[in-house]
Design a protein around this motif. Structure first.
Motif, PDB file in Angstrom:
ATOM      1  N   SER A  46       0.792  -1.238  -0.093  1.00 31.74           N
ATOM      2  CA  SER A  46       0.244   0.066  -0.029  1.00 31.74           C
ATOM      3  C   SER A  46       0.850   1.197  -0.028  1.00 31.74           C
ATOM      4  O   SER A  46       0.380   2.324  -0.334  1.00 31.74           O
ATOM      5  N   ALA A  50       0.289   4.756  -1.742  1.00 33.05           N
ATOM      6  CA  ALA A  50       0.423   6.045  -0.992  1.00 33.05           C
ATOM      7  C   ALA A  50       1.622   7.015  -1.522  1.00 33.05           C
ATOM      8  O   ALA A  50       1.391   8.386  -1.535  1.00 33.05           O
ATOM      9  N   SER A  53       0.084   8.935  -4.384  1.00 37.17           N
ATOM     10  CA  SER A  53      -0.739   9.806  -3.861  1.00 37.17           C
ATOM     11  C   SER A  53       0.191  10.949  -3.477  1.00 37.17           C
ATOM     12  O   SER A  53      -0.399  12.327  -3.822  1.00 37.17           O
ATOM     13  N   PRO A  85      -1.480  13.191   1.649  1.00 37.73           N
ATOM     14  CA  PRO A  85      -2.061  12.294   0.929  1.00 37.73           C
ATOM     15  C   PRO A  85      -1.458  10.813   1.013  1.00 37.73           C
ATOM     16  O   PRO A  85      -2.205   9.829   1.079  1.00 37.73           O
ATOM     17  N   THR A  89      -3.748   8.151   2.245  1.00 38.68           N
ATOM     18  CA  THR A  89      -4.073   6.732   1.212  1.00 38.68           C
ATOM     19  C   THR A  89      -3.749   5.415   1.990  1.00 38.68           C
ATOM     20  O   THR A  89      -4.545   4.512   1.719  1.00 38.68           O
ATOM     21  N   TYR A  93      -6.624   2.603   2.706  1.00 43.64           N
ATOM     22  CA  TYR A  93      -6.568   1.183   1.988  1.00 43.64           C
ATOM     23  C   TYR A  93      -6.246   0.175   3.063  1.00 43.64           C
ATOM     24  O   TYR A  93      -6.692  -0.931   2.948  1.00 43.64           O
ATOM     25  N   VAL A 119     -10.297   3.238  -3.510  1.00 45.97           N
ATOM     26  CA  VAL A 119      -9.487   4.045  -2.631  1.00 45.97           C
ATOM     27  C   VAL A 119      -8.384   4.647  -3.713  1.00 45.97           C
ATOM     28  O   VAL A 119      -7.985   5.760  -3.464  1.00 45.97           O
ATOM     29  N   GLY A 120      -7.742   3.890  -4.584  1.00 38.82           N
ATOM     30  CA  GLY A 120      -6.738   4.480  -5.361  1.00 38.82           C
ATOM     31  C   GLY A 120      -7.442   5.850  -6.381  1.00 38.82           C
ATOM     32  O   GLY A 120      -6.821   6.844  -6.459  1.00 38.82           O
ATOM     33  N   VAL A 123      -9.033   8.400  -2.929  1.00 33.88           N
ATOM     34  CA  VAL A 123      -8.078   9.066  -1.940  1.00 33.88           C
ATOM     35  C   VAL A 123      -6.843   9.097  -2.680  1.00 33.88           C
ATOM     36  O   VAL A 123      -5.981  10.170  -2.048  1.00 33.88           O
ATOM     37  N   GLY A 124      -6.467   8.475  -3.375  1.00 29.03           N
ATOM     38  CA  GLY A 124      -5.006   8.704  -3.798  1.00 29.03           C
ATOM     39  C   GLY A 124      -4.688   9.438  -5.083  1.00 29.03           C
ATOM     40  O   GLY A 124      -3.787   9.666  -5.574  1.00 29.03           O
ATOM     41  N   GLN A 176      -3.478   5.766 -10.474  1.00 33.55           N
ATOM     42  CA  GLN A 176      -4.037   5.194  -9.120  1.00 33.55           C
ATOM     43  C   GLN A 176      -4.874   4.197  -9.156  1.00 33.55           C
ATOM     44  O   GLN A 176      -4.882   3.306  -8.366  1.00 33.55           O
TER      45      GLN A 176
END
Length: 209
Positions: A46, A50, A53, A85, A89, A93, A119-120, A123-124, A176
């Motif tokens: 992950s 991140a 991100s 970020p 992220t 995740y 999530v990608g 958030v990412g 992402q």
């Protein structure tokens, strides 16, 4: 039946909790027996999402600074756009994909992959852009680097400012999404290996010996 009986040692809820706890222990034991490459991918995979991100945050921050002609407070805007970020992220995740998967609460491969992609993307990819906008807007207002409109044209102005940045960040968001899909797919594949090992054992409790 009283609430105390429902939560007692012989209650269905308590037995369910113990079964879930035992299953998690077996999963963790089998996970520790996996090859180091699989363990590293699960424990640190992950961070790649991140890190991307953070790059999205830095790129979006740079785009907004150029559009708004912000030349001051470089580190003040750069550091949060790299750190926030990344942490957000990795944490999201972990909460929505990794932890449910390896605790036995997320057995659906499609669900895990969709969660990873979301999530990608959100958030990412999108979150760093949305975070960079108000930060640079406040800097532009503080240092008067660009003429800002009145309240009646405020929404249209920021929409005009944000549109080119979102277009430029489209590729980053796509990367992402693909990274989140890839990670979730690989993590579910590793989880499937653990399930196969559990199924191959005639008595899963023997794994705890």
């Amino acid at each position: 039946m009283t609430g105390r009986e429902l939560l007692g040692p012989d209650s269905p809820q308590h037995r369910l909790y113990l079964e879930r706890l035992k299953r998690m222990e077996v999963i963790q034991k089998l996970f520790n027996e996996l090859p180091k490459a699989d363990q590293n991918l699960c424990n640190h995979g992950s961070y790649f999402l991140a890190a991307n991100s953070s790059l999205c945050g830095l790129a979006a921050n740079n785009f907004f600074r150029n559009i708004l002609h912000v030349r001051r407070a470089f580190f003040v805007s750069t550091l949060p756009m790299a750190v926030i970020p990344f942490l957000s992220t990795a944490a999201v995740y972990e909460v929505f994909v990794h932890e449910p998967l390896f605790s036995g609460d997320l057995n659906c491969e499609v669900c895990a992959v969709v969660r990873g992609g979301l999530v990608g993307a959100v958030v990412g990819g999108l979150y760093p852009v949305l975070l960079a906008l108000p930060m640079n807007a406040s800097l532009a207002a503080r240092y008067s680097s660009s003429p800002l409109p009145g309240k009646e044209n405020l929404s249209r102005f920021w929409l005009t400012v944000a549109q080119p940045v979102f277009r430029k960040m489209g590729l980053g968001v796509l990367i992402q999404v693909l990274t989140g899909l890839y990670l979730a797919t690989k993590h579910h594949g590793i989880y499937a290996k653990i399930l196969q090992q559990m199924s191959a054992s005639k008595d899963p409790e023997e794994l705890e010996a």
